[in-house]
Every structure is written in C-alpha cells, then in structure tokens.
Design a protein around this motif. Structure first.
Motif, PDB file in Angstrom:
ATOM      1  N   ARG A  25      68.524  -5.605  10.311  1.00  0.00           N
ATOM      2  CA  ARG A  25      68.297  -6.710   9.504  1.00  0.00           C
ATOM      3  C   ARG A  25      66.800  -6.436   9.049  1.00  0.00           C
ATOM      4  N   ALA A  26      66.003  -6.132   9.759  1.00  0.00           N
ATOM      5  CA  ALA A  26      64.539  -6.009   9.203  1.00  0.00           C
ATOM      6  C   ALA A  26      64.592  -4.748   8.125  1.00  0.00           C
ATOM      7  N   GLY A  78      66.827  -3.809   6.359  1.00  0.00           N
ATOM      8  CA  GLY A  78      67.834  -4.388   5.201  1.00  0.00           C
ATOM      9  C   GLY A  78      66.560  -5.411   4.266  1.00  0.00           C
ATOM     10  N   ASP A  79      65.602  -5.945   4.894  1.00  0.00           N
ATOM     11  CA  ASP A  79      64.739  -6.885   4.164  1.00  0.00           C
ATOM     12  C   ASP A  79      63.968  -5.766   3.358  1.00  0.00           C
ATOM     13  N   LYS A  80      63.522  -4.726   3.917  1.00  0.00           N
ATOM     14  CA  LYS A  80      62.866  -3.507   3.047  1.00  0.00           C
ATOM     15  C   LYS A  80      63.735  -2.823   2.004  1.00  0.00           C
ATOM     16  N   ASP A  81      64.950  -2.575   2.376  1.00  0.00           N
ATOM     17  CA  ASP A  81      65.787  -1.920   1.101  1.00  0.00           C
ATOM     18  C   ASP A  81      67.292  -2.386   1.396  1.00  0.00           C
ATOM     19  N   PRO A  82      67.673  -3.415   0.876  1.00  0.00           N
ATOM     20  CA  PRO A  82      68.774  -4.236   0.938  1.00  0.00           C
ATOM     21  C   PRO A  82      69.995  -3.246   0.516  1.00  0.00           C
ATOM     22  N   LYS A 137      57.595  -1.377   9.076  1.00  0.00           N
ATOM     23  CA  LYS A 137      56.670  -2.040   8.399  1.00  0.00           C
ATOM     24  C   LYS A 137      56.060  -1.247   7.268  1.00  0.00           C
ATOM     25  N   SER A 170      58.270   0.740   5.395  1.00  0.00           N
ATOM     26  CA  SER A 170      59.475   1.176   4.886  1.00  0.00           C
ATOM     27  C   SER A 170      59.751   2.549   5.162  1.00  0.00           C
ATOM     28  N   GLU A 212      72.522 -11.417   8.783  1.00  0.00           N
ATOM     29  CA  GLU A 212      71.949 -12.595   8.678  1.00  0.00           C
ATOM     30  C   GLU A 212      71.217 -12.990   7.404  1.00  0.00           C
ATOM     31  N   HIS A 213      70.547 -12.013   7.081  1.00  0.00           N
ATOM     32  CA  HIS A 213      69.727 -12.201   5.819  1.00  0.00           C
ATOM     33  C   HIS A 213      70.606 -11.999   4.343  1.00  0.00           C
TER      34      HIS A 213
END
Length: 232
Positions: A187-188, A190-194, A156, A158, A218-219
């Motif tokens: 995945r979560a 990766g949402d913060k740092d692709p 949450k 990062s 998935e994202h």
C-alpha cells in the motif's frame, strides 16, 4: 545521565508497573515465552529517550531479558540512535549487526516494527540488500517480517524494487502477521507509484492471502478495490 546501564533502565522502568496494563498485554499479545510487567509503551519510549546513549553491550543485556517491555526499550533505543544524524557510522554498523545477531530476541511484530526500518533499512540504504532476501526465506516469521518492514526506509525515496521483490517471495507465506506487513508496505509503495501497484495486483491479486490483499488495496478507489477483490 551518569548511569547508562541496562540495570538502571530496568530499575527506572519498574517504577511504572501496573497490574492492569500487564493483564491487557497478556490478553493482546497471547505469546507463550514473553513475560510482561505492565508498563505502557509510551512510558517505555519516553525512558528510551533518556537512555539514547546506552552502549550496545547494555542494549544487548536488555534484549536478553524475557520481559517484553525491556526488549521493546532496547529496540526503541536502537531506533533512536539510528535516526539521530550525529550517530557515527561505526555505531550504525554495531546496531545493525546486533539486530541480526539477536534476532531470536526480536520475535514479535511490535519488536520488529520498532527498529527494522532505521536500524536495518537505514543501514542498507546504500549497501547490497541480499540479507533481506535471506531473511524473507527464513523459517522464522519474525525474520520474514523484518525483510519487508525494513524496505519502508527505501519506499520513502521511491526506491520500490525490494518491496515488490520481497512481496513476491512472501505471497504464499503461512503467517498472518507477515501478510499484514506485506500488504501494508505494498500500500505504501502504491502511494508512491499507483501504476506499479496495480500492475503487481494484476499479476498476483488472485493468489494473495485475503488480509494481504485487503491492506494492499486500501488506498485505491472503490471500483478498483472491488475489481481486485473479485479476482480472488
């Protein structure tokens, strides 16, 4: 509420038993040792709100039950206490220590997911996290799942190092329920740092279990998902 006891929690919970729910749980979980009485989880969680001040000794009594819904109620209470801003540090320590001490009673994926993030991850946010790496090496899959699920608290803000470090330890894990947790938390992250996720996948996608990879990508966009699937 006057009677904050495990006995009263169980009495209140049993008012909502349903044979139909019981059969549904038994088909869904397919566990050998758990016993279900057929109470919807939404009802369990609502009752946990009423019992949010349940003392740790009474929570432990619920954890010792062979009834799945009672253990879920105990963990929901623990989670709610850990989330509550006015919960004192001493209680947070008690909850964390209780979770680890009774981990043999927290032995299914839903039980882990109910409390690992805030009871374990929240407690370790500003402390050394060596215990997560010990759990990641446990012979018990539910302890390995706790190791990665707890890192959601760090994601949450990062703080991603432990998610990736534990994911590396669990790449060869034999348990599907660990694969799903690792993939979901990658995945979560990766949402913060692709870019960091893609770098991890460049190194490890070829060896990742199929479901772990599927959850992790998935994202990503369609071309990237196809690229990493092809590496397997």
């Amino acid at each position: 509420m006057a009677d904050l006891s495990a006995e009263e929690f169980e009495r209140r919970l049993r008012e909502h038993q349903s044979d139909e729910e019981k059969r549904g749980y038994e088909r869904y979980f397919k566990t050998g040792s758990d016993r279900f009485i057929g109470v919807r989880m939404g009802t369990v969680f609502e009752l946990a709100k009423e019992f949010i001040d349940l003392p740790p000794a009474e929570i432990e009594r619920l954890l010792d039950s062979d009834v799945h819904e009672l253990r879920a109620g105990a963990l929901s209470v623990m989670d709610k206490q850990a989330r509550r801003k006015r919960t004192p540090p001493e209680r947070r320590t008690e909850l964390y220590e209780l979770y680890l001490r009774k981990h043999d009673r927290i032995d299914n994926w839903d039980l882990v997911d109910l409390a690992a993030i805030h009871v374990v991850g929240g407690y370790l946010a500003d402390r050394p996290r060596d215990v997560l790496y010990e759990l990641a090496r446990s012979p018990r899959w539910w302890e390995r799942r706790t190791a990665v699920v707890a890192t959601a608290y760090f994601i949450k803000s990062s703080d991603l190092d432990d998610t990736y470090g534990i994911a590396e330890l669990l790449l060869g894990d034999p348990e599907d329920l660990v694969h799903k947790a690792v993939g979901g938390w990658l995945r979560a992250a990766g949402d913060k740092d692709p870019d960091r996720l893609r770098a991890f996948l460049d190194r490890h996608a070829a060896a990742m279990p199929r479901v772990m990879l599927r959850y992790a990508i998935e994202h990503l966009d369609a071309a990237q998902r196809e690229h990493y699937r092809a590496l397997r």
